[in-house]
Design an enzyme around this catalytic site. Structure first.
Site, mmCIF file in Angstrom:
data_model
loop_
_atom_site.group_PDB
_atom_site.id
_atom_site.type_symbol
_atom_site.label_atom_id
_atom_site.label_comp_id
_atom_site.label_asym_id
_atom_site.label_seq_id
_atom_site.Cartn_x
_atom_site.Cartn_y
_atom_site.Cartn_z
ATOM 1 N N ARG A 52 46.100 50.022 25.244
ATOM 2 C CA ARG A 52 45.793 48.866 24.421
ATOM 3 C C ARG A 52 44.541 48.942 23.704
ATOM 4 O O ARG A 52 43.952 47.883 23.987
ATOM 5 C CB ARG A 52 46.194 48.020 24.262
ATOM 6 C CG ARG A 52 48.134 47.790 23.662
ATOM 7 C CD ARG A 52 48.187 46.409 23.568
ATOM 8 N NE ARG A 52 50.016 46.730 23.396
ATOM 9 C CZ ARG A 52 50.488 45.732 22.942
ATOM 10 N NH1 ARG A 52 49.763 44.036 23.074
ATOM 11 N NH2 ARG A 52 51.839 44.959 23.973
ATOM 12 N N CYS A 53 43.609 49.785 25.362
ATOM 13 C CA CYS A 53 42.083 49.647 25.754
ATOM 14 C C CYS A 53 40.988 50.474 24.546
ATOM 15 O O CYS A 53 42.373 51.594 24.305
ATOM 16 C CB CYS A 53 42.408 49.862 26.659
ATOM 17 S SG CYS A 53 40.728 50.070 27.356
ATOM 18 N N GLY A 54 40.199 50.428 24.128
ATOM 19 C CA GLY A 54 39.526 51.518 23.065
ATOM 20 C C GLY A 54 39.395 52.694 24.211
ATOM 21 O O GLY A 54 38.816 53.338 23.500
#
Length: 173
Positions: A52-54
């Site tokens: 769920r990271c950029g």
């Protein structure tokens, strides 16, 4: 200037390091274990990851890097971690997410701590030998065929960047 200093602290900046050999055995996301000692003789790029990271789109680059160099010996190891509170709740969910969204077939560990008192022994060794600690997701550690940390990079350095591929090619030749 202050903003750049804070970003540097948060995501890490590539650094050249010299250290004694690092090693470790990880629990594999597929069951069993992954031993860096079994990969001795080949370079290994170890990357702490999160779903769920950029920077999660870097999975595409990691897979492409692995595809490009695996026949020449490169190992790419994804180490999912929730240390920055951006990973899914289970290894099964991570594995499915990576397969469905990125078609990953590179080696992956189970969800693993990469910093702090509970950090995996590999990351503890990297820290004690080089001072490097992942400051965010998708930090990269390049390990030589002899087991030495060659170089580290922060999140902003993409897997297929010339900076990384040059280092890998030098280890493969």
């Amino acid at each position: 200037m202050l903003r750049m200093a804070l970003l540097t602290l948060l995501i890490g900046i590539g650094s050249q390091v010299n250290s004694s050999p690092v090693a470790g055995t990880f629990n594999s996301i597929d069951g069993g274990t992954i031993s860096l000692e079994e990969w001795r003789g080949d370079p290994v790029l170890v990357v702490n990851t999160a779903s769920r990271c950029g920077f999660t789109r870097q999975y595409d680059g990691l897979q492409e890097l692995y595809d490009q160099y695996r026949d020449r010996g490169l190992k790419v190891l994804a180490v999912p971690s929730d240390d920055f509170r951006q990973e899914l709740s289970s290894a099964e969910a991570v594995k499915e997410f990576c397969a469905v969204n990125f078609g990953l077939d590179l080696p992956m560990t189970d969800i693993t701590h990469v910093r702090g008192a509970q950090a995996h022994p590999f990351y503890q060794s990297v820290k004690s030998n080089t001072g490097f600690v992942p400051r965010w997701n998708f930090n990269k550690v390049l390990v030589s065929p002899e087991g030495d940390v060659v170089k580290t990079w922060g999140s902003r350095t993409k897997p297929l960047s010339a900076e990384i591929t040059r280092q890998i090619e030098a280890l493969l030749n």
